[in-house]
Design a protein around this motif. Structure first.
Motif, short mmCIF file in Angstrom:
data_model
loop_
_atom_site.label_atom_id
_atom_site.label_comp_id
_atom_site.label_asym_id
_atom_site.label_seq_id
_atom_site.Cartn_x
_atom_site.Cartn_y
_atom_site.Cartn_z
N ALA A 1 46.32 31.70 67.49
CA ALA A 1 44.96 32.21 67.66
C ALA A 1 44.84 33.64 67.15
O ALA A 1 43.81 34.02 66.58
N GLU A 2 45.88 34.43 67.34
CA GLU A 2 45.86 35.81 66.85
C GLU A 2 45.94 35.88 65.33
O GLU A 2 45.41 36.81 64.71
N MET A 3 46.58 34.92 64.70
CA MET A 3 46.70 34.87 63.25
C MET A 3 45.43 34.36 62.56
O MET A 3 45.25 34.56 61.36
N LEU A 4 44.57 33.70 63.31
CA LEU A 4 43.40 33.07 62.72
C LEU A 4 42.48 34.12 62.09
O LEU A 4 42.14 35.12 62.73
N PRO A 5 42.06 33.94 60.84
CA PRO A 5 41.15 34.89 60.19
C PRO A 5 39.86 35.06 60.99
O PRO A 5 39.37 34.13 61.64
N ALA A 6 39.29 36.25 60.90
CA ALA A 6 38.13 36.61 61.71
C ALA A 6 36.95 35.68 61.47
O ALA A 6 36.19 35.38 62.40
N GLN A 7 36.77 35.20 60.25
CA GLN A 7 35.61 34.36 59.95
C GLN A 7 35.61 33.09 60.80
O GLN A 7 34.54 32.60 61.20
N TYR A 8 36.79 32.56 61.11
CA TYR A 8 36.88 31.35 61.93
C TYR A 8 36.69 31.68 63.40
O TYR A 8 36.07 30.90 64.14
N ARG A 9 37.21 32.80 63.83
CA ARG A 9 37.01 33.21 65.23
C ARG A 9 35.54 33.44 65.50
O ARG A 9 35.03 33.12 66.57
N GLN A 10 34.83 34.02 64.53
CA GLN A 10 33.41 34.31 64.71
C GLN A 10 32.59 33.03 64.77
O GLN A 10 31.66 32.92 65.57
N LYS A 11 32.93 32.05 63.94
CA LYS A 11 32.21 30.77 63.98
C LYS A 11 32.55 29.98 65.23
O LYS A 11 31.71 29.25 65.77
N GLY A 12 33.82 30.06 65.66
CA GLY A 12 34.23 29.38 66.88
C GLY A 12 34.41 27.88 66.73
O GLY A 12 34.57 27.18 67.73
N VAL A 13 34.38 27.39 65.49
CA VAL A 13 34.45 25.95 65.24
C VAL A 13 35.48 25.66 64.17
O VAL A 13 35.60 26.40 63.18
N LEU A 14 36.25 24.59 64.35
CA LEU A 14 37.18 24.11 63.34
C LEU A 14 36.66 22.76 62.84
O LEU A 14 36.61 21.79 63.59
N ARG A 15 36.25 22.71 61.57
CA ARG A 15 35.67 21.50 60.98
C ARG A 15 36.78 20.69 60.31
O ARG A 15 37.32 21.10 59.29
N VAL A 16 37.10 19.55 60.90
CA VAL A 16 38.19 18.71 60.41
C VAL A 16 37.61 17.38 59.95
O VAL A 16 36.80 16.77 60.66
N ALA A 17 38.02 16.93 58.77
CA ALA A 17 37.57 15.63 58.24
C ALA A 17 38.72 14.64 58.21
O ALA A 17 39.87 15.00 57.96
N THR A 18 38.40 13.38 58.45
CA THR A 18 39.36 12.29 58.36
C THR A 18 38.65 11.08 57.77
O THR A 18 37.42 11.10 57.59
N ALA A 19 39.41 10.05 57.43
CA ALA A 19 38.83 8.82 56.90
C ALA A 19 39.36 7.66 57.72
O ALA A 19 40.55 7.33 57.65
N VAL A 20 38.51 7.05 58.51
CA VAL A 20 38.96 5.98 59.40
C VAL A 20 39.37 4.75 58.60
O VAL A 20 39.04 4.60 57.43
N GLY A 21 40.12 3.89 59.27
CA GLY A 21 40.54 2.64 58.64
C GLY A 21 42.04 2.54 58.47
O GLY A 21 42.51 1.64 57.77
N TYR A 22 42.82 3.43 59.11
CA TYR A 22 44.27 3.38 58.97
C TYR A 22 44.92 3.54 60.34
O TYR A 22 45.54 4.55 60.64
N PRO A 23 44.70 2.56 61.23
CA PRO A 23 45.30 2.64 62.57
C PRO A 23 46.82 2.58 62.51
O PRO A 23 47.36 1.93 61.60
N PRO A 24 47.53 3.27 63.40
CA PRO A 24 46.99 4.03 64.53
C PRO A 24 46.72 5.50 64.22
O PRO A 24 46.54 6.30 65.14
N MET A 25 46.67 5.88 62.95
CA MET A 25 46.51 7.29 62.60
C MET A 25 45.08 7.77 62.78
O MET A 25 44.84 8.82 63.38
N GLU A 26 44.12 7.03 62.25
CA GLU A 26 42.72 7.39 62.42
C GLU A 26 41.87 6.12 62.40
O GLU A 26 42.01 5.28 61.51
N MET A 27 41.01 6.01 63.41
CA MET A 27 40.23 4.78 63.58
C MET A 27 39.11 5.05 64.57
O MET A 27 39.03 6.14 65.16
N TYR A 28 38.23 4.08 64.74
CA TYR A 28 37.21 4.14 65.78
C TYR A 28 37.71 3.45 67.04
O TYR A 28 38.42 2.45 66.97
N GLU A 29 37.32 3.99 68.19
CA GLU A 29 37.56 3.26 69.42
C GLU A 29 36.78 1.95 69.35
O GLU A 29 35.65 1.92 68.83
#
Length: 294
Positions: free
Chosen positions: A46-74
């Motif tokens: 958290a201390e290493m995180l660049p200020a721009q990300y701390r200010q936004k407060g959000v981490l936007r992560v993308a994935t592509a479902v369809g490869y269980p058990p790695m990423e999928m829909y419940e």
């Protein structure tokens, strides 16, 4: 992941662009310098995180479902679940950010990073030299193909060499077909190789006795054996390669903070617990590395 044809079928036959199809193997790449590593050693993620990300407060992560058990829909929902969503949540918590997890087409993941639509991609993506021309990777998983047989392993298969002279089914266009063909070139008594459209249809040939073994990516093999007691997975993995958490080349500070966060999760045991929850603990890494593919 390389998402060969068999896995593209599992992912609704998504068309994968050139940058999204390269395969990788292990080896040391462009990790942060020793000076950077020493400077980071006394700080939290958290201390290493660049200020721009701390200010936004959000981490936007993308994935592509369809490869269980790695990423999928419940089942029956549009809620994302699996190894990557669980790990993304844990990383966001270490960075003291709110996770914003998005499903996107696999071939749009790297362009989304480059355009700034996403901060990270976590989608079973192989760390390859070709992809590293566009993105950096924090490597978090190592996997390859495993041999699957009927439960009880009636043919007594222990390794690739034991497939010589036997009838084997392999998915068309997959990295596992390549593994089988490489072994077949070494066999005095050749295999009888049939090609299936994907991993599930290959298993139908095991069910009917038309084949005695197949080679399937380890996470998918574990999923099949969890759902059915009809199959057995041999422990050794072949053609192993690292999968990485991708970030834009321009965001080295975020990359290093993510690497630190992953190492913190490895050190406190949370990382291994997540993988073991989904039955893929054998693919855990012991150290968070950067660009460690070939």
């Amino acid at each position: 992941m390389n998402r060969p044809r068999s896995l593209r079928c599992l992912a609704a036959l998504a068309v994968v662009a050139l940058m999204a199809t390269a395969c990788g193997r292990s080896g040391q790449g462009d990790a942060p310098s020793g000076t950077d590593s020493r400077a980071a050693s006394g700080r939290t993620a958290a201390e290493m995180l660049p200020a721009q990300y701390r200010q936004k407060g959000v981490l936007r992560v993308a994935t592509a479902v369809g490869y269980p058990p790695m990423e999928m829909y419940e089942p029956g929902t549009t809620r994302l679940t699996g190894v990557d969503p669980d790990l993304a949540k844990a990383l966001a918590e270490r960075l003291k950010l709110k996770l914003e997890l998005t499903n996107a087409a696999f071939d749009g993941l790297i362009p989304g990073l480059e355009s700034g639509r996403f901060d990270l991609v976590m989608s079973s993506m192989t760390d390859s030299a070709q992809r590293r021309q566009a993105v950096d990777f924090v490597d978090y998983f190592r996997t390859g193909g495993v041999i699957m047989t009927k439960q009880g392993n009636p043919q007594g298969i222990k390794s690739l060499a034991d497939l010589c002279g036997k009838t084997v089914v392999l998915a068309k266009g997959s990295s596992n077909l390549h593994i089988g063909e490489e072994q077949n070139a070494k066999c005095q008594e050749k295999m009888r190789i049939s090609q299936s459209e994907d991993a599930p249809t290959g298993l139908l040939q095991l069910d009917s006795g038309r084949a005695v073994a197949t080679i399937v990516d380890y996470p998918v093999a574990k999923m099949f054996t969890k759902k059915s007691s009809s199959y057995e997975v041999l422990p050794e993995q072949y053609g192993t390669a690292p999968w990485g958490i991708a970030s834009a080349k321009s965001q080295g500070g975020l990359r290093d903070a993510v690497r630190k966060a992953l190492q913190e999760l490895i050190d406190n045991g949370s990382y291994k617990k997540i993988l073991e929850t989904w039955g893929v603990g054998d693919s855990a890494v012991t150290e968070a590395t950067v660009n460690d593919g070939q």
